[in-house]
Design an enzyme around this catalytic site. Structure first.
Site, PDB file in Angstrom:
ATOM      1  N   GLU A  48       0.862  -1.176   0.000  1.00 18.22           N
ATOM      2  CA  GLU A  48       0.000   0.000   0.000  1.00 18.22           C
ATOM      3  C   GLU A  48       0.904   1.234   0.000  1.00 18.22           C
ATOM      4  O   GLU A  48       1.804   1.326   0.842  1.00 18.22           O
ATOM      5  CB  GLU A  48      -0.895  -0.002   1.245  1.00 18.22           C
TER       6      GLU A  48
ATOM      7  N   ARG B 205       5.010 -14.436   9.048  1.00 24.05           N
ATOM      8  CA  ARG B 205       5.454 -13.042   9.120  1.00 24.05           C
ATOM      9  C   ARG B 205       6.750 -12.991   9.913  1.00 24.05           C
ATOM     10  O   ARG B 205       6.971 -13.795  10.816  1.00 24.05           O
ATOM     11  CB  ARG B 205       4.372 -12.222   9.818  1.00 24.05           C
TER      12      ARG B 205
ATOM     13  N   LYS C  60       2.383   0.060  10.562  1.00 19.01           N
ATOM     14  CA  LYS C  60       2.593   1.407  10.012  1.00 19.01           C
ATOM     15  C   LYS C  60       1.916   2.473  10.876  1.00 19.01           C
ATOM     16  O   LYS C  60       2.444   3.569  11.061  1.00 19.01           O
ATOM     17  CB  LYS C  60       2.067   1.472   8.578  1.00 19.01           C
TER      18      LYS C  60
END
Length: 730
Positions: free
Chosen positions: A219, A439, A449
């Site tokens: 993103e 992850r 973020k």
């Protein structure tokens, strides 16, 4: 619904929990995710001496029996714990208690009695309860498997434990679930070795050579961090391995957060880690097509517009309550969606939801939102659109439309895999294979973020490239080489085990990369720096060329000044004893003739006498030094602590409460004149002080700014805040 089982990898007490998890996953794949912690207990998780833990609905289940009962009740379809049959469930409970009380001891006499009781009970039985596997079998098997006494007797005198118990134990041990449990805990307990690099031999399912298409969909609302780097490198690895291609797709579905500058920075960061971004697309390229598909979903009765307020909708989804708008007529839903598209006052009160289920056990399937209104102009499409697809809708759609064959996702999305597949089927789109990988998580590190943005907004860090940040730019500024980062990520492979990693291995790997090529320089700390007179040294300074790296002559030479006045670090000076022989590095031996100290015990003056014919192999102290004169350069040595004080941040933790009070440490120093030739980003070693990267060259008004690079040793990767707490306790 995915249940997370946390296991201490250095303990053998969790066989039963792991076997039950494996058995459940066989009947309903990906129901139980296992995370390992490199420890003997889960004290770091707030579970005391427990070796296994499940956190569910705000409660901790931290005994093997509590975990087994919870798993049995939550997954009745696995058939391991029938709560509707009071007799069988009571018998299972009795055997769970038996495993805990009679087999969880190291007393041989007590265990022997338990073995005899089991052997007699199993005379005419294959299972402990009824005619099929149950929690009872795995609980007792796990207790026996974890018992050193049973292991010794079973190996040396099998007949003494009884024929029927031995037969039953061997049978349960041969089950796929038991084999997986043993294998997993053995693998988790093994220390990671360099030879483990690049373990991708599992291979992609449904993959054809030359036809594999992967994608990396960041993103454009922030900078790449180390977790993104792993995803990008894995996607590229598999695309190259199968001679396919990888698409870099910017998921630009939220105009409130996205900026073109982030796209450019992401491309730059990808280039730094060697990821090809020649094929770039945007989710916004498909806005028209996705809108068309959403309208078709409404027409087919698979989506509805909902004007329920956000708080009520969240509460209803949690409780499995259908929305009041769920059964609106198709025509009304189309009208409302058109209002949303236009961004009218009424349209703004609506969202579009997929009509899947109001009460599915998997919460992500409870009529998820697939379109929202947003009046913020998009950085590419401007004000054309007032409605934007959510990631849950856009991701499967664009994957299918772009020809992606394998969607690699971190296993935190595992609950959403069913939703992803439902979207493709509901929209009559081509199938895409999902591939989960773990992850990458590090201690004392935030990858969110939103939380990292908070540090930027509060001014706690200098920006997204702050050396304390886990962004690609941040760790590079701290001195991490791209070569080491790539090697480390490939060492992790495509594992699905979720581990909380220490930073030490990554920095140790980095040290192996930089040590052979880092020029050696000298720095002396200014604080209480001591001037030293050297008898036998040239009265007029002499300059000689010496190698920058004794083991790598190709790096070149540096100029070293020798004179009768030098400076030493306070710690070195006050450690000297009169009469002892020391070695001045890159010069030779010298005798200590005098050490003057003040009332606090600090050295204020030292006299040395050169003894260049002395043997440096016989001296205990090798001292770094600098000639004191115009040739030394002022500099600032900077070190950092972690930004937060907690090893693993939990869901409900407030970051504001975890901020390390002081995480930047600046130490004024002087360095040899050769550092004036260094360029921004050059990595060197200040001898006996460690590795440093030049962050800012010196100016007329500011000294050179050197950032300390951790070397993987405990002292360089431990939390300084924690170390301070420990000192206070002692």
């Amino acid at each position: 619904m995915t249940i997370t089982l946390i296991v201490a990898s250095r303990s053998q007490a969790s066989y039963a929990a792991l076997a039950v998890a494996a058995q459940i996953n066989m009947s309903k794949p990906q129901t139980v995710a296992v995370e390992y912690r490199d420890a003997a207990t889960l004290e770091g998780e707030g579970a005391g001496k427990a070796t296994a833990l499940i956190k569910f609905n705000g409660e901790n289940y931290d005994t093997i029996n509590a975990i087994l009962r919870l798993l049995g009740r939550l997954t009745s379809e696995a058939g391991l714990y029938n709560t509707e049959d009071p007799i069988s469930s009571t018998l299972v409970d009795q055997w769970l208690d038996f495993a805990e009380t009679k087999l969880g001891t190291s007393d041989f006499k007590a265990l022997d009695a338990g073995f005899k009781e089991l052997n007699k009970y199993l005379t005419l039985r294959s299972y402990l309860v009824g005619y099929q596997l149950s929690l009872a079998d795995f609980a007792v098997w796990g207790a026996l498997k974890a018992s050193p006494v049973f292991a010794r007797v079973f190996k040396t005198k099998k007949e003494s434990i009884g024929t029927y118990l031995a037969r039953w134990f061997e049978y349960v041990s041969s089950l796929d679930a038991s084999i997986l449990a043993v294998k997993d805990i053995q693998n988790a307990a093994k220390p990671q070795k360099a030879s483990d690099q690049g373990k991708f031999e599992i291979g992609l399912t449904e993959a054809e050579m030359g036809k594999v298409v992967t994608r990396f969909p960041p993103e454009p609302s922030g900078y790449l961090h180390i977790g993104h780097a792993k995803a990008a490198l894995l996607n590229q690895y598999f695309a190259q391995q199968y001679k396919g291609k990888m698409i870099i797709r910017f998921d630009d579905t939220n105009p409130s957060k996205e900026k073109t500058e982030y796209e450019e920075s992401i491309k730059e960061d990808l280039a730094l880690i060697g990821v090809d971004s020649s094929i770039v697309t945007h989710t916004s390229d498909y806005f028209d097509k996705m809108y068309e598909l959403a309208v078709n979903m409404i027409k087919e009765g698979k989506a509805y517009a909902d004007d329920t307020d956000q708080a009520t909708m969240r509460d209803q989804r949690m409780k499995g309550i259908p929305s009041k708008c769920r059964d609106l007529p198709v025509e009304e839903n189309l009208r409302r969606f058109e209002e949303m598209r236009k961004g009218t006052e009424f349209g703004l009160t609506n969202c579009l939801r997929a009509k899947i289920s109001p009460d599915d056990p998997n919460g992500t399937m409870r009529d998820p939102v697939i379109y929202r209104c947003n009046l913020t102009p998009h950085h590419y499409t401007g004000d054309k659109w007032k409605v934007y697809p959510t990631y849950d809708f856009a991701c499967p759609v664009v994957d299918s439309l772009e020809g992606v064959t394998h969607a690699l996702r971190t296993n935190e999305y595992r609950d959403r895999n069913a939703q992803y597949e439902w979207m493709l089927k509901a929209l009559h789109l081509r199938h895409v294979t999902i591939w989960d990988f773990s992850r990458i998580n590090f201690v004392y590190t935030l990858l969110s973020k939103r939380k990292l943005q908070w540090f930027v907004n509060e001014g706690i860090v200098s920006g997204w490239d702050d050396p304390r940040f886990p962004t690609v730019r941040g760790i590079r500024r701290r001195g991490m080489t791209i070569e080491a980062l790539k090697q480390y990520i490939l060492m992790q492979g495509a594992s699905q085990n979720v581990l909380l990693l220490e930073w030490d291995k990554l920095w140790a790997l980095n040290k192996k990369v930089i040590d052979p090529v880092a020029p050696r320089h000298t720095a002396v700390l200014k604080d209480k720096m001591v001037k030293v007179k050297v008898q036998g040294a040239p009265a007029k300074p002499e300059i000689k060329e010496v190698p920058k790296h004794k083991k790598n002559p190709a790096i070149g030479n540096k100029k070293t000044t020798y004179s009768n006045v030098i400076v030493l670090d306070q710690e070195d000076a006050k450690s000297l004893e009169e009469g002892e022989e020391i070695t001045l590095m890159d010069w030779g031996n010298a005798f200590v003739r005098n050490v003057t100290k003040n009332a606090e015990g600090d050295a204020t003056a030292v006299d040395l006498e050169l003894h260049l014919e002395g043997d440096f192999k016989k001296t205990k102290k090798k001292i770094s030094w600098l000639s004191y004169g115009d040739e030394i350069q002022d500099c600032l040595l900077v070190d950092y602590d972690y930004l937060i004080t907690k090893k693993k941040v939990e869901e409900g933790d407030s970051v504001e409460q975890l901020v390390t009070p002081v995480s930047e440490f600046k130490t004024p120093a002087v360095a040899d004149a050769n550092v004036a030739d260094l360029k921004k980003g050059d990595i060197i070693q200040f001898e006996r002080k460690g590795y440093y990267i030049l962050d800012e060259p010196a100016t007329d008004s500011k000294p050179a700014f050197f950032i300390h690079i951790p070397d993987g040793k405990a002292a360089s990767t431990v939390s300084k805040a924690d170390a301070t707490k420990d000192k206070k306790k002692n």
